[in-house]
Design an enzyme around this catalytic site. Sequence first.
Site, short mmCIF file in Angstrom:
data_model
loop_
_atom_site.label_atom_id
_atom_site.label_comp_id
_atom_site.label_asym_id
_atom_site.label_seq_id
_atom_site.Cartn_x
_atom_site.Cartn_y
_atom_site.Cartn_z
N TYR A 179 -40.83 -87.92 17.78
CA TYR A 179 -40.31 -89.21 18.26
C TYR A 179 -38.80 -89.13 18.25
O TYR A 179 -38.20 -88.29 17.58
CB TYR A 179 -40.81 -90.37 17.40
CG TYR A 179 -40.12 -90.51 16.06
CD1 TYR A 179 -40.61 -89.84 14.95
CD2 TYR A 179 -38.99 -91.30 15.91
CE1 TYR A 179 -39.99 -89.96 13.72
CE2 TYR A 179 -38.36 -91.43 14.69
CZ TYR A 179 -38.86 -90.75 13.59
OH TYR A 179 -38.24 -90.86 12.38
N CYS A 180 -38.18 -90.06 19.03
CA CYS A 180 -36.72 -90.13 18.96
C CYS A 180 -36.28 -91.58 18.96
O CYS A 180 -36.64 -92.30 18.02
CB CYS A 180 -36.04 -89.30 20.04
SG CYS A 180 -36.64 -89.53 21.71
N ARG A 181 -35.54 -92.04 19.99
CA ARG A 181 -34.95 -93.38 19.85
C ARG A 181 -35.85 -94.49 20.35
O ARG A 181 -35.73 -95.62 19.93
CB ARG A 181 -33.62 -93.42 20.60
CG ARG A 181 -32.56 -92.57 19.92
CD ARG A 181 -31.33 -92.42 20.77
NE ARG A 181 -30.36 -91.56 20.11
CZ ARG A 181 -29.50 -90.77 20.74
NH1 ARG A 181 -29.49 -90.74 22.06
NH2 ARG A 181 -28.65 -90.03 20.08
N CYS A 185 -35.99 -92.58 25.52
CA CYS A 185 -35.19 -91.49 24.97
C CYS A 185 -35.85 -90.18 25.37
O CYS A 185 -37.07 -90.02 25.27
CB CYS A 185 -35.11 -91.64 23.46
SG CYS A 185 -34.34 -90.24 22.66
#
Lengths: 228, 228
Positions: A179-181, A185
Amino acid sequence: METPPRIFKNKLYEQFARLGKALAAPKRLELLDLLSQGPRTVEALADLTGITIANASQHLQVLRTARLVASEKLGLFVEYRLADEAVGRFIVQLQELAQLRLTEVEQITRSYLDERGALEAVYGEELLRRVRDGDVTVIDVRPREEYAAGHVPGAISIPVGELAARLKELPKQRDIVAYCRGPYCVMAIEAVALLREHGYTAQRMEQGVVDWRARGWQVAVEPQLRQS
Amino acid sequence: METPPRIFKNKLYEQFARLGKALAAPKRLELLDLLSQGPRTVEALADLTGITIANASQHLQVLRTARLVASEKLGLFVEYRLADEAVGRFIVQLQELAQLRLTEVEQITRSYLDERGALEAVYGEELLRRVRDGDVTVIDVRPREEYAAGHVPGAISIPVGELAARLKELPKQRDIVAYCRGPYCVMAIEAVALLREHGYTAQRMEQGVVDWRARGWQVAVEPQLRQS
DNA sequence: CAAGTATTCAAGTAATCGCGCAAATACACA
DNA sequence: TGTGTATTTGCGCGATTACTTGAATACTTG
């Protein structure tokens, strides 16, 4: 000639429009998105958004007079942060509304994904449950500072740039979730593509820490970094 | 030279900013607020907001290209409505954020209330419960069309202008609760002031039908008016 | 106390926006 | 088919906005 209720309404909606005006520039929305991942200096924000420092500073002033961000002088740098967690949640809602109403948003993300050859298999709530229960290996591919400012409990920090070199840290027999932002993202998309190329079973979680927190779930922080 | 992720981000945030731009003008926010009470014609909206018809039409075009409102030709008139219930909820959230972050909002409402001599006694959730359970006489003081487009179940329609003439319809021994469009709508304030002057026990409910609906509660509509 | 650096301020320019006014369009109804 | 009405569009004005460049400010740090 303006009646008292008219004057009142004008003043009131003028205030509401202050927020609208602050949200009217793409770069400001990008800044808010970055700030919802954690505090940043002006220079870092300018870098990440690809604008000049002076320009970033100006946009941050606008956001500050709209009371959406706050700044604090830390040593040689000025650190900006969201003025309230509610601001982060609101930005998410704005993006959700855009996703719902503006079909262009989906077109743009879809064409980007196609171009990258990243076929998306999203399992939404089911995936979230597995992440929460620790059924999978979770990696946080954002920059280290953002991980430090708050991350999903149990996730390990592997910034996307380091992923190729650190593949051996990851177990092949377990499913991996990156996962990121947030949903727009691109770092987790890159990460998943890379992992799959190397034979891992990898999935992207669309939610970022803002969504995670909005659900009332715990986020972990690295305490030693929050000292001044 | 722009890298693919940069191009993607630029396009994406540009879309998000379309919503921001649409929300950047006070009059447009007022129009959205009115439309969240039910559909209206251009002329009616211009009237209610105190702007020219041409100007209202232009603002509505902007809102329409941002996909926040939709229009439909009905006989000789063009009727505008919110494009989605989510838009109404979003406007409420915008106003809540403004209330939270911009102290000016509270100052403005407070000074208006003081000027009207209307001391506010708000019981929030408790009042809502009594309204829901039918413990009080509920009056909807908005214009008749807005009542018809959706109202709190059990509420009776008494537009604020008619209230003085229709006082005798109201029982003195029961508590009365008046509501209108939402927390910043002044009609219920006027109504409560008038009722108290005449010896009634009256209270204002801050929530409007949008909040009511957002809680998942039923709203009543007058079926015969929704036919084309 | 001096030098260096991060940030903000100021000025200029091109583009956009809100609004008022007048004209044009579109459509229902007789 | 013509007429009246509701809405939209075009145009011009003043004000605001985003961005760039260059200088000023406010710190820290040696």
